[in-house]
Write a protein that holds these residues in place. Structure first.
Motif, PDB file in Angstrom:
ATOM      1  N   THR A 112       0.837  -1.206   0.000  1.00  0.00           N
ATOM      2  CA  THR A 112       0.000   0.000   0.000  1.00  0.00           C
ATOM      3  C   THR A 112       0.869   1.252   0.000  1.00  0.00           C
ATOM      4  OG1 THR A 112      -1.794  -1.125   1.147  1.00  0.00           O
ATOM      5  CG2 THR A 112      -1.758   1.284   1.293  1.00  0.00           C
ATOM      6  N   HIS A 113       1.891   1.275   0.865  1.00  0.00           N
ATOM      7  CA  HIS A 113       2.779   2.438   0.916  1.00  0.00           C
ATOM      8  C   HIS A 113       3.510   2.632  -0.419  1.00  0.00           C
ATOM      9  CE1 HIS A 113       2.056   3.419   5.038  1.00  0.00           C
ATOM     10  NE2 HIS A 113       2.592   2.314   5.523  1.00  0.00           N
ATOM     11  N   VAL A 114       4.000   1.542  -1.000  1.00  0.00           N
ATOM     12  CA  VAL A 114       4.712   1.630  -2.281  1.00  0.00           C
ATOM     13  C   VAL A 114       3.768   2.188  -3.355  1.00  0.00           C
ATOM     14  CG1 VAL A 114       5.782   0.287  -4.139  1.00  0.00           C
ATOM     15  CG2 VAL A 114       6.413  -0.158  -1.757  1.00  0.00           C
ATOM     16  N   ASN A 115       2.549   1.684  -3.408  1.00  0.00           N
ATOM     17  CA  ASN A 115       1.583   2.184  -4.394  1.00  0.00           C
ATOM     18  C   ASN A 115       1.277   3.663  -4.166  1.00  0.00           C
ATOM     19  OD1 ASN A 115       1.349  -0.237  -5.782  1.00  0.00           O
ATOM     20  ND2 ASN A 115      -0.320  -0.963  -4.497  1.00  0.00           N
ATOM     21  N   ASN A 116       1.127   4.078  -2.910  1.00  0.00           N
ATOM     22  CA  ASN A 116       0.871   5.489  -2.612  1.00  0.00           C
ATOM     23  C   ASN A 116       2.043   6.361  -3.037  1.00  0.00           C
ATOM     24  OD1 ASN A 116      -1.627   4.883  -1.512  1.00  0.00           O
ATOM     25  ND2 ASN A 116      -0.901   4.901   0.597  1.00  0.00           N
ATOM     26  N   VAL A 117       3.272   5.908  -2.748  1.00  0.00           N
ATOM     27  CA  VAL A 117       4.465   6.662  -3.140  1.00  0.00           C
ATOM     28  C   VAL A 117       4.521   6.792  -4.652  1.00  0.00           C
ATOM     29  CG1 VAL A 117       6.992   6.596  -3.251  1.00  0.00           C
ATOM     30  CG2 VAL A 117       5.828   6.109  -1.097  1.00  0.00           C
ATOM     31  N   PHE A 118       4.350   5.679  -5.353  1.00  0.00           N
ATOM     32  CA  PHE A 118       4.419   5.716  -6.811  1.00  0.00           C
ATOM     33  C   PHE A 118       3.374   6.660  -7.396  1.00  0.00           C
ATOM     34  CE2 PHE A 118       6.500   1.266  -7.487  1.00  0.00           C
ATOM     35  CZ  PHE A 118       7.657   1.727  -6.890  1.00  0.00           C
ATOM     36  N   ALA A 119       2.172   6.641  -6.823  1.00  0.00           N
ATOM     37  CA  ALA A 119       1.116   7.539  -7.302  1.00  0.00           C
ATOM     38  C   ALA A 119       1.505   9.004  -7.079  1.00  0.00           C
ATOM     39  CB  ALA A 119      -0.201   7.226  -6.610  1.00  0.00           C
ATOM     40  N   LYS A 120       2.096   9.291  -5.929  1.00  0.00           N
ATOM     41  CA  LYS A 120       2.459  10.676  -5.609  1.00  0.00           C
ATOM     42  C   LYS A 120       3.618  11.185  -6.431  1.00  0.00           C
ATOM     43  CE  LYS A 120       0.748  10.599  -0.846  1.00  0.00           C
ATOM     44  NZ  LYS A 120       1.113  10.688   0.576  1.00  0.00           N
ATOM     45  N   GLY A 122       4.545   9.841  -9.409  1.00  0.00           N
ATOM     46  CA  GLY A 122       4.320   9.584 -10.832  1.00  0.00           C
ATOM     47  C   GLY A 122       5.139   8.441 -11.391  1.00  0.00           C
ATOM     48  N   ALA A 123       5.517   7.491 -10.534  1.00  0.00           N
ATOM     49  CA  ALA A 123       6.294   6.330 -10.990  1.00  0.00           C
ATOM     50  C   ALA A 123       5.354   5.170 -11.299  1.00  0.00           C
ATOM     51  CB  ALA A 123       7.304   5.911  -9.921  1.00  0.00           C
ATOM     52  N   ARG A 124       5.773   4.312 -12.215  1.00  0.00           N
ATOM     53  CA  ARG A 124       4.961   3.139 -12.548  1.00  0.00           C
ATOM     54  C   ARG A 124       5.457   1.884 -11.863  1.00  0.00           C
ATOM     55  NH1 ARG A 124       3.445   3.437 -18.928  1.00  0.00           N
ATOM     56  NH2 ARG A 124       2.623   5.546 -18.885  1.00  0.00           N
ATOM     57  N   ASN A 125       6.775   1.815 -11.651  1.00  0.00           N
ATOM     58  CA  ASN A 125       7.352   0.625 -11.021  1.00  0.00           C
ATOM     59  C   ASN A 125       8.694   0.979 -10.397  1.00  0.00           C
ATOM     60  OD1 ASN A 125       9.357   0.504 -13.126  1.00  0.00           O
ATOM     61  ND2 ASN A 125       7.817  -0.489 -14.428  1.00  0.00           N
ATOM     62  N   ARG A 126       9.384  -0.026  -9.885  1.00  0.00           N
ATOM     63  CA  ARG A 126      10.653   0.200  -9.180  1.00  0.00           C
ATOM     64  C   ARG A 126      11.830   0.448 -10.114  1.00  0.00           C
ATOM     65  NH1 ARG A 126      10.711  -3.114  -3.698  1.00  0.00           N
ATOM     66  NH2 ARG A 126       8.487  -3.152  -3.321  1.00  0.00           N
ATOM     67  N   ALA A 127      11.681   0.176 -11.372  1.00  0.00           N
ATOM     68  CA  ALA A 127      12.801   0.312 -12.320  1.00  0.00           C
ATOM     69  C   ALA A 127      13.158   1.752 -12.604  1.00  0.00           C
ATOM     70  CB  ALA A 127      12.470  -0.389 -13.626  1.00  0.00           C
TER      71      ALA A 127
END
Length: 127
Positions: A112-120, A122-127
């Motif tokens: 959940t935290h990773v998804n929230n960070v990515f949304a904030k 503008g990232a799609r994945n860890r790459a």
């Protein structure tokens, strides 16, 4: 509540509410019947949510603090303190399971935290 309450951006309100809900859920799961206390502190550049819950006698008691830092603060673009902690571990290359163990949270909470960070950010994945 401490400090002067002020209006927060909607993402900050959602993050604080989710964190409070997660903390209360964890308290109910890991220390059923024990009281939990929530404290909200409005500071100059951030809002801090502190959750305390007495642990069972076999586990040392701790307090967990999280908050939302303004974009000008070191926490980044509206990231909560916990999201910054997770992001730092993601940046070190740790998988979700190791992040969960390091932060004493559930792996689903890490996701959940990773998804929230990515949304904030503008990232799609860890790459």
């Amino acid at each position: 509540m401490e400090g002067t309450p002020r209006r927060l951006p909607p993402p900050a309100e959602v993050s604080l509410l989710r964190t409070a809900r997660e903390a209360l859920t964890n308290a109910a799961k890991h220390a059923p019947g024990a009281p939990a206390e929530l404290a909200l502190s409005f500071e100059e550049r951030c809002v801090r949510l502190t959750v305390t819950n007495p642990a069972p006698p076999s586990v040392p008691a701790t307090a967990h603090t999280t908050g939302w830092a303004a974009p000008a603060a070191s926490a980044g673009p509206g990231l909560t303190v916990r999201e910054v902690e997770v992001l730092r571990l993601v940046a070190r290359g740790l998988p979700n399971g190791e992040i969960a163990a390091a932060l004493f949270i559930a792996e689903t909470t890490v996701k959940t935290h990773v998804n929230n960070v990515f949304a904030k950010i503008g990232a799609r994945n860890r790459a």
